[in-house]
Enzyme design. Sequence first.
Site, PDB file in Angstrom:
ATOM      1  N   ASP A 107       0.881  -1.203  -0.113  1.00 12.80           N
ATOM      2  CA  ASP A 107      -0.120  -0.100   0.032  1.00 12.80           C
ATOM      3  C   ASP A 107       0.957   1.433  -0.052  1.00 12.80           C
ATOM      4  O   ASP A 107       1.976   1.125   0.510  1.00 12.80           O
ATOM      5  CB  ASP A 107      -0.854   0.053   1.236  1.00 12.80           C
ATOM      6  CG  ASP A 107      -2.163   0.742   1.103  1.00 12.80           C
ATOM      7  OD1 ASP A 107      -3.409   0.318   0.993  1.00 12.80           O
ATOM      8  OD2 ASP A 107      -1.919   2.264   1.150  1.00 12.80           O
TER       9      ASP A 107
ATOM     10  N   GLU B 134     -15.026  -9.152  -5.920  1.00  6.75           N
ATOM     11  CA  GLU B 134     -15.035  -9.279  -4.564  1.00  6.75           C
ATOM     12  C   GLU B 134     -16.617  -8.973  -3.901  1.00  6.75           C
ATOM     13  O   GLU B 134     -17.122  -8.254  -4.269  1.00  6.75           O
ATOM     14  CB  GLU B 134     -14.028  -8.478  -3.903  1.00  6.75           C
ATOM     15  CG  GLU B 134     -14.162  -8.452  -2.251  1.00  6.75           C
ATOM     16  CD  GLU B 134     -13.698 -10.080  -2.159  1.00  6.75           C
ATOM     17  OE1 GLU B 134     -12.563 -10.831  -2.650  1.00  6.75           O
ATOM     18  OE2 GLU B 134     -14.665 -10.488  -1.004  1.00  6.75           O
ATOM     19  N   PHE B 135     -16.921 -10.110  -3.047  1.00  6.59           N
ATOM     20  CA  PHE B 135     -18.501 -10.019  -2.726  1.00  6.59           C
ATOM     21  C   PHE B 135     -18.300 -10.036  -1.153  1.00  6.59           C
ATOM     22  O   PHE B 135     -19.270 -10.054  -0.666  1.00  6.59           O
ATOM     23  CB  PHE B 135     -19.049 -11.058  -3.247  1.00  6.59           C
ATOM     24  CG  PHE B 135     -19.248 -11.108  -4.694  1.00  6.59           C
ATOM     25  CD1 PHE B 135     -19.944 -10.234  -5.442  1.00  6.59           C
ATOM     26  CD2 PHE B 135     -18.619 -12.110  -5.420  1.00  6.59           C
ATOM     27  CE1 PHE B 135     -20.053 -10.217  -6.901  1.00  6.59           C
ATOM     28  CE2 PHE B 135     -18.591 -12.166  -6.654  1.00  6.59           C
ATOM     29  CZ  PHE B 135     -19.140 -11.291  -7.718  1.00  6.59           C
TER      30      PHE B 135
ATOM     31  N   ARG C 132     -18.853  -9.094   2.637  1.00  7.03           N
ATOM     32  CA  ARG C 132     -19.636  -8.075   3.652  1.00  7.03           C
ATOM     33  C   ARG C 132     -18.581  -7.781   4.642  1.00  7.03           C
ATOM     34  O   ARG C 132     -18.069  -8.558   5.064  1.00  7.03           O
ATOM     35  CB  ARG C 132     -20.839  -8.921   4.032  1.00  7.03           C
ATOM     36  CG  ARG C 132     -21.686  -9.302   3.116  1.00  7.03           C
ATOM     37  CD  ARG C 132     -22.763 -10.362   3.514  1.00  7.03           C
ATOM     38  NE  ARG C 132     -21.939 -11.443   4.049  1.00  7.03           N
ATOM     39  CZ  ARG C 132     -22.533 -12.507   4.900  1.00  7.03           C
ATOM     40  NH1 ARG C 132     -23.667 -12.415   5.364  1.00  7.03           N
ATOM     41  NH2 ARG C 132     -21.691 -13.673   5.155  1.00  7.03           N
ATOM     42  N   GLU C 133     -18.955  -6.437   4.943  1.00  6.43           N
ATOM     43  CA  GLU C 133     -18.046  -6.151   6.436  1.00  6.43           C
ATOM     44  C   GLU C 133     -18.748  -6.628   7.370  1.00  6.43           C
ATOM     45  O   GLU C 133     -20.022  -6.857   7.336  1.00  6.43           O
ATOM     46  CB  GLU C 133     -18.215  -4.524   6.461  1.00  6.43           C
ATOM     47  CG  GLU C 133     -17.359  -3.629   5.303  1.00  6.43           C
ATOM     48  CD  GLU C 133     -17.273  -2.240   5.383  1.00  6.43           C
ATOM     49  OE1 GLU C 133     -17.403  -1.708   6.665  1.00  6.43           O
ATOM     50  OE2 GLU C 133     -17.069  -1.391   4.397  1.00  6.43           O
TER      51      GLU C 133
ATOM     52  N   LYS D 235     -20.766  -7.839 -10.476  1.00  3.99           N
ATOM     53  CA  LYS D 235     -20.726  -7.047  -9.393  1.00  3.99           C
ATOM     54  C   LYS D 235     -21.558  -6.023  -9.207  1.00  3.99           C
ATOM     55  O   LYS D 235     -22.301  -5.683  -8.137  1.00  3.99           O
ATOM     56  CB  LYS D 235     -19.443  -6.636  -8.979  1.00  3.99           C
ATOM     57  CG  LYS D 235     -18.960  -5.879  -7.839  1.00  3.99           C
ATOM     58  CD  LYS D 235     -19.179  -6.438  -6.698  1.00  3.99           C
ATOM     59  CE  LYS D 235     -19.065  -5.676  -5.344  1.00  3.99           C
ATOM     60  NZ  LYS D 235     -17.898  -5.762  -4.423  1.00  3.99           N
TER      61      LYS D 235
ATOM     62  N   CYS E  44     -19.958   0.635  -0.387  1.00  3.51           N
ATOM     63  CA  CYS E  44     -20.317  -0.160  -1.545  1.00  3.51           C
ATOM     64  C   CYS E  44     -21.471   0.393  -2.071  1.00  3.51           C
ATOM     65  O   CYS E  44     -21.600   0.836  -3.281  1.00  3.51           O
ATOM     66  CB  CYS E  44     -20.134  -1.472  -1.259  1.00  3.51           C
ATOM     67  SG  CYS E  44     -18.405  -2.067  -0.854  1.00  3.51           S
TER      68      CYS E  44
END
Length: 417
Positions: A12, A129-130, A132-133, A189, A245
């Site tokens: 990063d 990417e699916f 969930r937080e 997505k 999202c």
Amino acid sequence: MAELGHEVVGIDVDAAKIALLSEGRAPFYEPGLPEILTSAIASGRLRFSTELADARGAAVHFVAVGTPQRRGENAADLTYVDAAIAALIPHLSDGDLVAGKSTVPVGTAARLSELVAAGSGAILAWNPEFLREGFAVKDTISPDRLVYGVPAGEAGIRAKELLDEVYASALLNDTPVVVTDYATAELVKASANAFLATKISFINAMAEIAEVTGADVTQLADAIGFDARIGRRFLNAGVGFGGGCLPKDIRAFIARAEELGRGESVAFLKEVDGINLRRRDRVVDLVVDSLGGEVYQKRIAVLGLAFKPDSDDVRDSPALDVAVRLHGLGAQVVASDPQAIENSRSLHPQLTFAEDHLAAIEGADVVVIVTEWKQFRELTPELAAAAKGRVLIDGRNCVDAVAWRAAGWTYRGLGRP
Ligand code: UDX
């Protein structure tokens, strides 16, 4: 990925984030992440770096940078994806795979694949990417499906082989895989999030109708949810969806469809967005109404700041928005959240926060629940006895209305009599 047995370097540009991660500390709250991070670092298979040169030698390069909403526009900001790919290209070797995870407007992968091909012998795949937080670790280790958007021909076969190796453990558990072209992968997505947002706004629209007819939207959701074609999940009416999202993804989808000359195909998503934003107005109106229109200097306990429970994320959070608006009306807002106070304070230092939600309730004229954290779902009239008023606005329809009314409280939910 390290937990799955791969050797991983996480890169990063944010040196502070890399420093935290290297010490095994997650830069945000996500249940289970610190544990898995620590064990992956200890295994020697995971390290972090700010140097893209450290990507050299890797067989697969995931690009998972953010695609936020552009300021003042609906469209997604692709600056970070473009910059990451451009910076990665000089470090790629022949046969490497670049796997895009970022949520991008349809057409992006095709454009980027040309750049990758022109600058290296690497192959590009799009692998949405699916997760969930709040469930990110589980959703990553055991996803409910995998989607590979790959180029035609030999390159596509090679891309699939590499992704199959990456996801070998999920494949052993019979995780369904859809191997397709770039455009379909990108659209999977966008349409998944559009569908989820639509489902929530559908039930919130029913809540609006329930509010003028005396019907109860929670019972309605239960009843239609028994129809297996409809299903009960994502039919919880309340203050609406937020986060990093759903809101920005439906807006980016609208913008992209308009660019493609097909704006009318997803014009309904503008309604979905509109219904969603109206629910915030509704919660604020219920508070104002319960105070007979006199909000100024009234003390209001706002329970919840994160956009959903088990997250410290306040991006586009309906809960934080409600707190800010009530403060803007002159109320003395005291907001509480188990994890999201720090993030909320940095955006809105004008608000008053209480770590302990019972302290926020003390002396409050009105109590408002806007994020259904477990401790707020378990709030009872006895626990809330230190409130001055006896009004509960349940912005998530998450507590037992009968019990609160029986204890002498005025209970107002969304879409409920
Ligand atoms: C979403 C998608 O679910 C995930 O697949 C994608 O990868 C990223 O976006 P996330 O943003 O973590 O995940 O949250 P999600 O669980 O989808 O909830 C989104 C919002 O909808 C939250 O604000 C939540 O409170 C709200 N919501 C959800 C409702 O208002 N009602 C519901 O019935 C469900």
